[in-house]
Design a protein around this motif. Structure first.
Motif, mmCIF file in Angstrom:
data_model
loop_
_atom_site.group_PDB
_atom_site.id
_atom_site.type_symbol
_atom_site.label_atom_id
_atom_site.label_comp_id
_atom_site.label_asym_id
_atom_site.label_seq_id
_atom_site.Cartn_x
_atom_site.Cartn_y
_atom_site.Cartn_z
ATOM 1 N N VAL A 1 0.854 -1.181 0.000
ATOM 2 C CA VAL A 1 0.000 0.000 0.000
ATOM 3 C C VAL A 1 0.899 1.244 0.000
ATOM 4 O O VAL A 1 1.856 1.333 0.774
ATOM 5 C CB VAL A 1 -0.939 0.011 1.216
ATOM 6 C CG1 VAL A 1 -1.785 1.293 1.220
ATOM 7 C CG2 VAL A 1 -1.837 -1.211 1.206
ATOM 8 N N HIS A 2 0.602 2.189 -0.876
ATOM 9 C CA HIS A 2 1.428 3.382 -1.117
ATOM 10 C C HIS A 2 2.808 3.007 -1.651
ATOM 11 O O HIS A 2 3.681 3.856 -1.702
ATOM 12 C CB HIS A 2 1.603 4.222 0.166
ATOM 13 C CG HIS A 2 0.346 4.880 0.627
ATOM 14 N ND1 HIS A 2 0.309 5.668 1.755
ATOM 15 C CD2 HIS A 2 -0.919 4.866 0.142
ATOM 16 C CE1 HIS A 2 -0.920 6.111 1.947
ATOM 17 N NE2 HIS A 2 -1.682 5.629 0.973
ATOM 18 N N GLU B 1 -6.275 -0.548 -0.369
ATOM 19 C CA GLU B 1 -5.908 0.151 -1.607
ATOM 20 C C GLU B 1 -6.384 -0.736 -2.743
ATOM 21 O O GLU B 1 -5.805 -1.776 -3.034
ATOM 22 C CB GLU B 1 -4.396 0.367 -1.665
ATOM 23 C CG GLU B 1 -3.937 1.195 -2.862
ATOM 24 C CD GLU B 1 -2.439 1.429 -2.846
ATOM 25 O OE1 GLU B 1 -2.008 2.469 -2.303
ATOM 26 O OE2 GLU B 1 -1.698 0.565 -3.345
ATOM 27 N N ASN C 1 -8.649 4.298 -2.191
ATOM 28 C CA ASN C 1 -8.240 4.046 -0.814
ATOM 29 C C ASN C 1 -9.423 4.286 0.112
ATOM 30 O O ASN C 1 -10.118 5.298 -0.018
ATOM 31 C CB ASN C 1 -7.085 4.969 -0.417
ATOM 32 C CG ASN C 1 -5.792 4.639 -1.138
ATOM 33 O OD1 ASN C 1 -5.704 4.812 -2.356
ATOM 34 N ND2 ASN C 1 -4.807 4.166 -0.416
#
Length: 633
Positions: free
Chosen positions: A57-58, A121, A132
């Motif tokens: 995630v990210h 996500e 998100n």
């Protein structure tokens, strides 16, 4: 020594009398293992050997592991699905999420409702940006064959840090929207939690996504007090929610927080209803302190450390965190806040090194452009087995951290000692835009990326030359990611440095704006300007468009699976140097993403960089080193 046992410790947590954390292991191809340290001192691994507790995630991850009542929950790197497993290993991992392109991070465990509340996500919208949102994931595995994800809160571009109150009746979390990053402007939200798990009347209680206040790290005290870190004062200070507004626990010109690049970062812990323990720092240094919540007073704790992170819930009078010092490598330590006694629970287990070889950081502040002051840590070369020829000054390697909204610290770092034991001086720069020096210093990079960061690195090298510490004819600069961009910018647009190394660095900022992941897709709006409206600025600040100004050799080191700075950023620059006839070397690594995690690749890259400098500066490096191919030399 650089990689053997060189562990990184993240995501500390406490469950009953047991301590947990996630450690990365270069010797296992960069695998992340969730670990348990029991009350009787026994250490075991929670994750099976074929799983790696790492979320994407990210892209930067963090928040991959959570534990409660003897059960661990983690995201597995290879499939990005959530798993449940008892910490004693008595059962096989149980799948909790379906095989769909959704990633999960930063879970809080809702025992009463049998679920995880986490950040999801969602990449299922083909051709569109990922979504998100806060998600509810049953812990019994009942959703593993479903394609439906229960959404608890949505409508923002990003969310993080869902934190359930001790009684399970309230949930706090952070939200923000493009073009902000979490250190620009965020909102703190709060909701009541219904018996069926729904969020009742979710509302913003602090911050404004259109404003300029960064709020991070919500945490609950045992009495139900909600704390967070806010830079409303111009410094990241700890505040608490009084039911109607946030009020300062303590106001100081010091940073008690850090930029939220990863999930589950923690810079303070709630000891009890009366006090917190927290790290803090500014240009004068970094420390650890106990804060009296009611009196608003700070009591500094004396420790051998100068770098702290990943605080977790207290165990009695002991605060537990990851720490490092001038001559102490990364470790998980328990610090008794009453008598100062320190116990090391887990340490990087690399070979012993005599302290006589250690080069200790010297904090320097020096003049830079615009009448401003910048900051760095200087390390003199040190090796008791050798002495430099009389009258000869050492070459300098200038280290540039990534981010660019990040910071370097003075904790013991073998990656720096590698160079200082070989006769190099090192300066590790916290240019304008770095964190740890207040909001104004951090935001000085806004609109100026590619300018003031480069100027501050050049000013650091000049300062050390003028002070008589280093040889002005042998000045190298090296950095990764955003640090690679500053490196390439300094070598292209400046005339201070004579060689450099770019680790997965940015050469074309317009290409980065067009081809990067969601988390950073609007980051450059603040650092340079909105794109494509200010396309001319992007071209002006991209080294790839100014190779005619290059006149010195560069080595490029790149992971071929990098989704943040794709390989074409390096390859286009390499081609340009080839055509210009400048000395250039290029090493590409299969299986590496953004940041090298595998021991063999870290070793190869470091030795290749040393060999490169040897060939350019005219010396023969010590040791058995595989030569690097340098074109046009």
């Amino acid at each position: 020594m650089l990689t053997a046992g060189a562990l990184r410790f993240d995501e500390l947590d406490v469950d009953g009398d047991d301590l947990y954390w996630v450690e990365s292991r270069p010797d296992e191809r960069g695998r992340y293992a969730a670990m348990r340290y029991s009350a009787d001192g026994e250490m075991t691994e929670v994750t099976p050997s074929d799983h790696s507790a790492r979320t994407l995630v990210h892209e930067y991850g963090g928040g991959s592991f959570a534990v409660s009542n003897g059960v661990g929950y983690y995201s597995n790197f290879s499939d990005q699905r959530l798993y449940r497993r008892s910490v004693d290993g008595s059962e096989e991992p149980l799948l909790l999420t379906p095989e769909i392109p959704v990633r999960y991070a930063d879970a809080t465990i809702d025992e009463a409702r049998g679920r995880l509340i986490c950040v999801a996500e969602d990449h299922r919208r083909e051709g569109l940006e990922a979504e998100n949102y806060l998600a509810s994931i049953p812990t019994d595995g009942s959703a593993a064959d479903s394609t439906e994800i229960v959404r608890l809160h949505e409508g923002f571009d990003f969310c993080s840090s869902p934190r359930l109150s001790p009684d399970g009746r309230r949930l706090a979390w952070i939200c923000w929207n493009h073009p902000n990053m979490p250190w620009d402007a965020t909102e703190l939200w709060l909701a009541e939690v219904a018996t069926d798990g729904a969020l009742l009347s979710p509302r913003r209680i602090a911050g404004d996504a259109k404003g300029d206040v960064s709020i991070t790290e919500p945490q609950w005290g045992p009495d139900g007090t909600l704390y967070c870190v806010s830079d409303e004062s111009g410094w990241w200070n700890i505040q608490r929610w009084d039911g109607s507004e946030l009020t300062a626990v303590l106001t100081m010109e010091a940073e008690f927080g850090q930029p939220q690049w990863e999930f589950s970062m923690s810079t303070y812990a709630v000891m009890d209803e009366c006090c917190l323990v927290a790290q803090y720092g500014n240009a004068d240094g970094r420390g650890l302190a106990v804060i009296d919540v009611e009196e608003g007073e700070l009591r500094e704790l004396e420790t051998p450390f100068n770098t702290f992170g990943f605080f977790t819930a207290a165990v009695g009078p002991r605060a537990i965190c990851a720490a490092a010092g001038p001559d102490v490598g990364a470790a998980i330590v328990a610090i008794n806040v009453d008598d100062g006694e320190i116990e090391t629970l887990r340490a990087s287990s690399g070979p012993e090194l005599d302290p006589e070889y250690f080069s200790e950081a010297e904090a320097i502040s020096y003049p830079t452009t615009g009448g401003r002051t910048s900051h760095a840590y200087y390390y003199a070369p040190r090796n008791p087995d050798f002495e430099a020829p009389e009258g000869e000054l050492p070459p300098l390697v200038t280290f540039i951290h990534g981010g660019p909204t990040s910071a370097t610290n003075p904790g013991f770092n073998l990656a720096i000692q590698y160079w200082t034991t070989r006769g190099f001086a090192v300066v590790d720069v916290n240019y304008r835009g770095s964190t740890g020096y207040g909001t104004e210093y951090r935001r000085a990079l806004n609109g100026n990326w590619g300018i003031v960061d480069r100027e501050d690195c050049e000013a650091a090298a000049r300062y050390l030359v003028e002070r008589g510490d280093v040889d002005g004819s042998r000045l190298a600069i090296r950095g990764g990611s955003a640090g690679g961009y500053t490196t390439l910018g300094a070598l292209t647009f400046g005339d201070v440095f004579t060689a450099g190394a770019s680790y997965y660095g940015v050469s074309d900022v317009a290409a980065l704006a067009e081809d990067t992941h969601k988390f950073e897709s609007r980051y450059l709006d603040s650092l340079i300007g909105p794109y494509p409206e200010r396309a001319e600025l992007y071209e002006q600040r991209s080294p790839i468009h100014a190779v005619d100004r290059l006149s010195c050799p560069i080595i490029f080191l790149q992971g071929l699976e990098d989704k943040i700075v794709p390989p074409n950023q390096a390859e286009r620059m390499v081609d340009a140097l080839r055509q210009k006839g400048l000395p250039v070397a290029y090493l590409a690594f299969e299986g590496e993403q953004h940041g090298f995690r595998q021991a063999a690749n870290i070793q190869r890259a470091t030795e290749a960089e040393l060999d490169f400098y040897g060939r350019i500066f005219g010396f023969s490096p010590a040791g058995e080193i595989e030569p690097v191919e340098i074109e046009n030399l």
